[in-house]
Design a protein around this motif. Structure first.
Motif, short mmCIF file in Angstrom:
data_model
loop_
_atom_site.label_atom_id
_atom_site.label_comp_id
_atom_site.label_asym_id
_atom_site.label_seq_id
_atom_site.Cartn_x
_atom_site.Cartn_y
_atom_site.Cartn_z
N LYS A 286 11.86 -26.98 43.92
CA LYS A 286 13.29 -26.63 43.87
C LYS A 286 14.12 -27.88 44.10
N PRO A 287 15.34 -27.94 43.59
CA PRO A 287 15.82 -27.07 42.52
C PRO A 287 15.41 -27.64 41.17
N VAL A 288 15.00 -26.76 40.28
CA VAL A 288 14.88 -27.14 38.88
C VAL A 288 16.23 -26.78 38.25
N VAL A 289 16.90 -27.76 37.69
CA VAL A 289 18.27 -27.59 37.23
C VAL A 289 18.31 -27.35 35.73
N GLU B 297 28.83 -24.30 36.61
CA GLU B 297 27.85 -24.84 37.54
C GLU B 297 26.50 -24.79 36.85
N ASP B 298 25.75 -25.89 36.89
CA ASP B 298 24.40 -25.82 36.38
C ASP B 298 23.59 -24.81 37.19
N GLN C 50 20.54 -23.50 39.19
CA GLN C 50 19.44 -24.01 40.00
C GLN C 50 18.39 -22.91 40.18
N ARG D 62 14.34 -22.00 41.73
CA ARG D 62 13.13 -22.31 42.48
C ARG D 62 11.95 -21.70 41.74
N SER E 282 20.55 -17.01 47.73
CA SER E 282 20.28 -18.16 46.87
C SER E 282 18.80 -18.24 46.59
N PRO F 109 16.57 -17.83 40.56
CA PRO F 109 17.83 -18.53 40.30
C PRO F 109 18.84 -18.30 41.42
N THR F 110 19.77 -19.24 41.55
CA THR F 110 20.91 -19.08 42.45
C THR F 110 22.11 -18.66 41.62
N ASP G 84 22.41 -15.57 33.63
CA ASP G 84 21.51 -16.43 34.39
C ASP G 84 20.06 -16.00 34.19
#
Length: 291
Positions: A11-14, A22-23, A25, A27, A49, A70-71, A97
Motif C-alpha cells: 500500500k498504497p498502489v495509486v 484524487e488519485d 489509493q 491496498r 480507508s 480502495p480508499t 472506484d
C-alpha cells in the motif's frame, strides 16, 4: 478450506483518476504461496480507508484471497468537506472506484512481488460493510431507486458478502430521506450468490425500523442467498472494522471469528472451489439461513 498462510500487503498502489479529483489509493493483500488465487474487492464503510478492517482482510488473504481495498472519497484520511461539490455524488464515485479497481487488476497484481501469474481473474467476488455493502451490492445487481433503470451490474463479479447493508428506503428517518436520497435500494435484480450478515442488535439511526432492516437484502432478493444473523451484534458486528476501533460498541472476538469463518467458506464455495462445505452451525453465536 485451505489452511492459514503467511501474507504480503502492499500500500498504497495509486491508480490515476484525474476526473475524481484524487488519485485512487488501493491496498493489495495476498497469500505468499498458492496459485489460482481468487480476487476479493472490499469496500469500506463511511469514513474508513484502505487501512481498516484488518480482522477480515488479513484473514481472507491468509486463506487464499487476493484482497483489494480502495480508499473512497468519504474517508477521514482525505478530509473532503461536506460542502465539496463531489459530496452528493460520492455514492456514485464509490461505485466507479470499485469498477476502476477491477479494471486495473493487472496493475494491482503487478505491484505485489511474486503475485503475477498466481491469480485467477475468472473468480472475482466483492464484499463491503455498511455504505460499502451498498456500493458493492450494485455490482451484484442491486439498483438505486433514484434512477431504477440505471444498472451498475458488473458481469465479472460472481458472488458477494454484504455486511450490515442498509435495507429498503421505505422506512428512512426524515434526516436520512433528505440527506441520503440514494439510500433507496432494490434487491430484486441481485441474482448472484450473496451472503448477508446482520446483527440482531444493530439499531440504525437512519431507519425507523429495528435490526430486521439489515436483513432486507436477503429477504427481498432472489435465490441463491444466505443470511447469517449474529446474536448480540451491533453495527460493527463484534469488531470487524478493526481491533479496538472506536466505532466498535460490541467488541467480541468470537463474533468476528464466526464472520471470518462463514464469509471465507461461503465465498470459496460460491466461486466454485469443489468439495468445500461452508454451511455450518454457528451455535449460540448466531443463526444461518439459506434459500
Amino acid at each position: 478450506m485451505p489452511g492459514s498462510s503467511p501474507t504480503v500487503s502492499v500500500k498504497p498502489v495509486v491508480l490515476p483518476a484525474p476526473e475524481r479529483g484524487e488519485d485512487l489509493q488501493v491496498r493489495v493483500s495476498a497469500p505468499l504461496f498458492g496459485t489460482g488465487l481468487p480476487v476479493l474487492l472490499f469496500s469500506h464503510g463511511y469514513g474508513w480507508s484502505l487501512d481498516g478492517y484488518a480482522p477480515l482482510a488479513d484473514h481472507w488473504a491468509a486463506h487464499g484471497f487476493v484482497v483489494l481495498q480502495p480508499t473512497h472519497l468519504d474517508s477521514r484520511t482525505l478530509g473532503v468537506p461536506a460542502e465539496d461539490p463531489r459530496t452528493p455524488r460520492i455514492w456514485r464515485l464509490r461505485i466507479e472506484d470499485a469498477v476502476r479497481v477491477l479494471d486495473s487488476l493487472d496493475v494491482l497484481v503487478a505491484a505485489v512481488p511474486g503475485l503475477a501469474g498466481r491469480v485467477d481473474a475468472s473468480r472475482i467476488a466483492v464484499a463491503g460493510h455498511s455504505w460499502g455493502a451498498q456500493t458493492v451490492g450494485t455490482l451484484l445487481g442491486a439498483r438505486v431507486l433514484t434512477d431504477p433503470d440505471e444498472d451498475f451490474t458488473d458481469p465479472r463479479v460472481r458472488a458477494g458478502v454484504l455486511l450490515a447493508a442498509a435495507g429498503l428506503g421505505d422506512d428512512l428517518t426524515p434526516f436520512a430521506a433528505e440527506q441520503l436520497p440514494f439510500m433507496r435500494p432494490s434487491f430484486t435484480t441481485m441474482t448472484p450468490p450473496v451472503l448477508v450478515v446482520a446483527g440482531d442488535h444493530d439499531q440504525s439511526h437512519l431507519s425507523t425500523r429495528g435490526p430486521d432492516w439489515f436483513t432486507d437484502p436477503y429477504v427481498h432478493s432472489p435465490a441463491p442467498k444466505a443470511l447469517l444473523t449474529v446474536f448480540g451484534a451491533e453495527h460493527s458486528l463484534g469488531g470487524i472494522v478493526g481491533h479496538e476501533a472506536a466505532e466498535t460498541t460490541d467488541e467480541s472476538p468470537e463474533r468476528v471469528a464466526l464472520i471470518q469463518h462463514v464469509t471465507t467458506a461461503f465465498l470459496r464455495g460460491a466461486l466454485g472451489f469443489e468439495g468445500e462445505e461452508w454451511a455450518g452451525d454457528p451455535g449460540e453465536l448466531g443463526k444461518l439461513e439459506t434459500k
